[in-house]
Scaffold this motif. Structure first.
Motif, PDB file in Angstrom:
ATOM      1  N   LYS A 156      12.204   2.106   2.115  1.00 11.18           N
ATOM      2  CA  LYS A 156      11.002   1.501   2.704  1.00 11.18           C
ATOM      3  C   LYS A 156      10.174   0.818   1.623  1.00 11.18           C
ATOM      4  O   LYS A 156       9.639  -0.273   1.806  1.00 11.18           O
ATOM      5  CB  LYS A 156      10.131   2.574   3.364  1.00 11.18           C
ATOM      6  CG  LYS A 156      10.570   2.957   4.738  1.00 11.18           C
ATOM      7  CD  LYS A 156       9.570   3.944   5.327  1.00 11.18           C
ATOM      8  CE  LYS A 156      10.225   4.712   6.449  1.00 11.18           C
ATOM      9  NZ  LYS A 156       9.529   5.944   6.760  1.00 11.18           N
ATOM     10  N   ILE A 159       0.828  -1.200   0.000  1.00 13.55           N
ATOM     11  CA  ILE A 159       0.000   0.000   0.000  1.00 13.55           C
ATOM     12  C   ILE A 159       0.861   1.248   0.000  1.00 13.55           C
ATOM     13  O   ILE A 159       2.068   1.174   0.182  1.00 13.55           O
ATOM     14  CB  ILE A 159      -0.964   0.023   1.202  1.00 13.55           C
ATOM     15  CG1 ILE A 159      -0.204  -0.135   2.507  1.00 13.55           C
ATOM     16  CG2 ILE A 159      -2.003  -1.053   1.055  1.00 13.55           C
ATOM     17  CD1 ILE A 159      -1.097  -0.042   3.719  1.00 13.55           C
ATOM     18  N   GLU A 175       1.543   3.975   1.904  1.00 10.57           N
ATOM     19  CA  GLU A 175       2.532   4.300   2.937  1.00 10.57           C
ATOM     20  C   GLU A 175       3.201   3.041   3.460  1.00 10.57           C
ATOM     21  O   GLU A 175       3.798   3.042   4.531  1.00 10.57           O
ATOM     22  CB  GLU A 175       1.880   5.098   4.059  1.00 10.57           C
ATOM     23  CG  GLU A 175       1.576   6.510   3.621  1.00 10.57           C
ATOM     24  CD  GLU A 175       0.667   7.199   4.616  1.00 10.57           C
ATOM     25  OE1 GLU A 175       1.098   7.409   5.749  1.00 10.57           O
ATOM     26  OE2 GLU A 175      -0.476   7.499   4.255  1.00 10.57           O
ATOM     27  N   ILE A 176       3.069   1.976   2.656  1.00 16.32           N
ATOM     28  CA  ILE A 176       3.771   0.719   2.871  1.00 16.32           C
ATOM     29  C   ILE A 176       3.337  -0.028   4.118  1.00 16.32           C
ATOM     30  O   ILE A 176       3.109  -1.208   4.081  1.00 16.32           O
ATOM     31  CB  ILE A 176       5.312   0.890   2.913  1.00 16.32           C
ATOM     32  CG1 ILE A 176       5.718   1.853   1.801  1.00 16.32           C
ATOM     33  CG2 ILE A 176       5.998  -0.433   2.697  1.00 16.32           C
ATOM     34  CD1 ILE A 176       6.852   2.740   2.167  1.00 16.32           C
ATOM     35  N   GLY A 177       3.210   0.689   5.239  1.00 11.48           N
ATOM     36  CA  GLY A 177       2.781   0.012   6.458  1.00 11.48           C
ATOM     37  C   GLY A 177       3.791  -0.996   6.958  1.00 11.48           C
ATOM     38  O   GLY A 177       3.430  -2.075   7.407  1.00 11.48           O
ATOM     39  N   LEU A 178       5.085  -0.653   6.861  1.00 15.68           N
ATOM     40  CA  LEU A 178       6.079  -1.518   7.500  1.00 15.68           C
ATOM     41  C   LEU A 178       5.840  -1.468   9.001  1.00 15.68           C
ATOM     42  O   LEU A 178       5.437  -0.443   9.534  1.00 15.68           O
ATOM     43  CB  LEU A 178       7.495  -1.025   7.194  1.00 15.68           C
ATOM     44  CG  LEU A 178       7.995  -1.188   5.768  1.00 15.68           C
ATOM     45  CD1 LEU A 178       9.446  -0.723   5.692  1.00 15.68           C
ATOM     46  CD2 LEU A 178       7.868  -2.615   5.293  1.00 15.68           C
TER      47      LEU A 178
END
Lengths: 363, 216
Positions: A140, A81, A83-86
């Motif tokens: 990221k 997604i 904002e990546i959501g790491l």
């Protein structure tokens, strides 16, 4: 393979997705594009059952997704997604290892896989023990892609993955993403609101507006034959230049007209080699095949004697750049030819201005 | 000087009062943590976020109720002794734990949760592997203030027969023996400081390094 048949989704009284039918081929990269709120993200999220649909059917690899446990389904579909959501409390290694661990892979196999994936997304192995807060936006994003690919899913869903990245780094990420896709050949559905991104990356584009699927076709077909005014306005005025961007630099790489030499060779040696072969251009490579510089005999003119020059930081073209991008680089550099490198910065060949012009004339 | 004499002459009594105090503190805090976290986890599940927000405002208000009020109420309904004291302390200690755990879990960023769901984490895995570890610094903060509050309030609970170091303070007060009062007060303060230090150390240990680093 993903098959949507008459899929409809309503939020309250508002129709978010109106009777979509589309077939996504195995191994292809399909772009969903449209203004915000058009239903592109909703459609994407219906494929891994994050959003339920009201009517119709979605079939993945021959099975209706309603017959698959959602948790099971999602573990077999990579998801990236914006904002990546790491996970901030886990290291890069642990982030990538999440799904393999859920699937109870052996520790050895997980370690191997993480190493492989870091290599694939061109991150140094030392990144494994860093935390997300220590990474740049582009890094990221690479970790996010590696994480989505960890358990070798056949399908990848990407929701504006490069949306939050600055334009220069976005281009770089797109290039390496294309090269990675060439290697892994996943079935990818990619949501974007950037038409240039859609044209650059997509095999096929689905143009969506106000919950309706307006046009779903090959990129070249959409450029040459837009379905309606909405598609035309989305494509913009410079359709013919955009068409040039469908051609990839990698298809114009040549392997002759130059020699390569090791960075340990003396310039006298190189000069002699060039004269012996009657060639004017030599590229200097280190043991890892990385471009370190070039030697060049400048063309003699009436006023000047022929000069033998060394250039330690030559202009380069990226293998995944489209012709449009490479052409503008050549014009900016004032060069008639550029060395081409891949995403690992390894030298792969040469591209000539004359070949690009030939291509333009063909059109 | 009187205080030092008093302290040495009554060292045994002070230490056994401290033991009672520690016992009351540990039992109350343990119950507060278990009950508080259970309630917080329950009210922060998907679909119950509204209840979560209501609980947050109630707990916010409850934090300003003096401990003496709770202790007095428990005295009326339950009576006198160490058990009523512990019940009162558990209730009072719950407040910061519920407040912090609930707000910590609710403030985990939505895109992180979405990413987790999208990767195929179950609700339970999301809770234990994502939400709680990320909320842990806030949760530990709640446990820390709960500990401080419980130690302080346990002193007050001596009025309903809870025992512990509060006895020295109240008896000293009533008998006008400042050395007795001060001995109790110093001991309980030192105890509170040490406990706070220990919990801070534990916090540093259990919270992921990834959440403690400064952005570079």
């Amino acid at each position: 393979m993903i098959e949507l048949t008459n899929v409809t989704k309503k939020f309250g009284n508002k129709i978010a997705v109106n009777n979509f039918s589309l077939h996504i081929k195995k191994g292809s990269l399909t772009m969903f594009i449209g203004p915000s709120g058009c239903g592109k993200t909703t459609t994407l999220r219906m494929i891994n059952r994050l959003t339920p649909y009201d009517k119709g059917n979605i079939v993945v690899n021959g099975t209706s997704i309603n017959d698959i446990d959602p948790v099971e389904l999602r573990r077999n579909i990579g998801y990236v997604i914006q904002e990546i959501g790491l996970f901030p409390h886990l290291t890069v290694f642990e982030n990538i290892a999440i799904v393999p661990r859920l699937l109870k892979w052996k520790q050895k196999k997980i370690e191997q896989r993480v190493e492989e994936l870091l290599e694939l997304v061109t991150l140094d192995q030392s990144f494994a023990h860093k935390y997300p807060l220590q990474l740049s936006g582009g890094e990221k994003q690479r970790v996010g892609l590696a994480r989505a690919l960890a358990a070798e899913p056949e399908i990848l869903l990407m929701d504006e993955p490069f949306g939050a990245i600055d334009p220069i780094n976005r281009l770089k990420l797109q290039d390496s993403f294309l090269e990675i896709q060439e290697e892994i050949k996943k079935t990818i559905v990619f949501v974007t609101h950037d038409i240039n991104e859609a044209i650059k990356l997509g095999d096929k584009i689905a143009i969506i507006n106000e919950g309706n699927l307006i046009q779903y076709d090959n990129v070249s077909k959409i450029l040459s034959d837009p379905a309606d005014e909405f598609v035309e306005s989305l494509l913009g005025q410079d359709r013919s230049i955009k068409a040039l961007s469908l051609e990839k630099t990698k298809d114009f790489i040549i392997k002759d007209g130059f020699i390569t030499v090791s960075n340990t060779e003396s310039s006298e040696n190189v000069k002699k080699k060039l004269q012996d072969n009657d060639i004017r251009l030599a590229f200097v490579l280190d043991e890892g095949n990385h471009l370190k510089g070039r030697f060049l005999f400048e063309k003699p003119s009436k006023t000047k004697k022929q000069k033998f020059i060394y250039d330690s930081d030559p202009w380069i073209a990226e293998r995944q750049n489209n012709l449009n991008e490479t052409l503008s680089k050549m014009l900016e550099a004032g060069e008639k030819q550029l060395p081409v490198v891949n995403r690992k910065k390894e030298f792969v060949g040469l591209i000539r201005l004359s070949d690009i012009f030939e291509e333009v004339n063909k059109k | 000087m009187n205080v030092v004499f008093y302290y040495f002459n009554n060292f045994g009594r002070i230490m056994s009062a401290l033991e009672v105090h520690i016992f009351i503190f540990l039992v109350s805090l343990a119950f507060s943590i278990v009950i508080g976290m259970t309630i917080s986890i329950f009210v922060t599940q998907e679909g119950r976020k509204k209840i979560g927000r209501i609980i947050l405002s109630v707990m916010g208000a409850a934090q300003s109720v003096p401990s003496l009020v709770i202790i007095a109420l428990i005295f009326i309904f339950v009576g006198i002794g160490i058990k009523p004291a512990i019940i009162a302390l558990v209730i009072y200690g719950l407040v910061p734990i519920i407040f912090n755990t609930t707000s910590g879990i609710l403030s985990v960023r939505q895109n992180i949760i979405e990413a987790g769901r999208g990767m195929g984490l179950t609700q339970n895995q999301l809770l234990w592997k994502v939400k709680i570890p990320i909320a842990l610094p806030v949760i530990m903060g709640g446990i820390r203030s709960s500990a401080t509050i419980v130690i302080g309030s346990a002193t007050v609970a001596a009025v309903i027969g809870g025992g512990g170091l509060g006895d020295f303070i109240f008896i000293g007060l009533r008998m006008q023996k400042p050395e007795m009062l001060i001995s109790g007060a110093i001991t309980v303060s030192l105890f509170a400081i040490i406990v706070d230090y220990i919990i801070a150390k534990i916090e540093k240990k259990v919270v992921s390094k990834g959440l403690q680093i400064k952005k570079t």
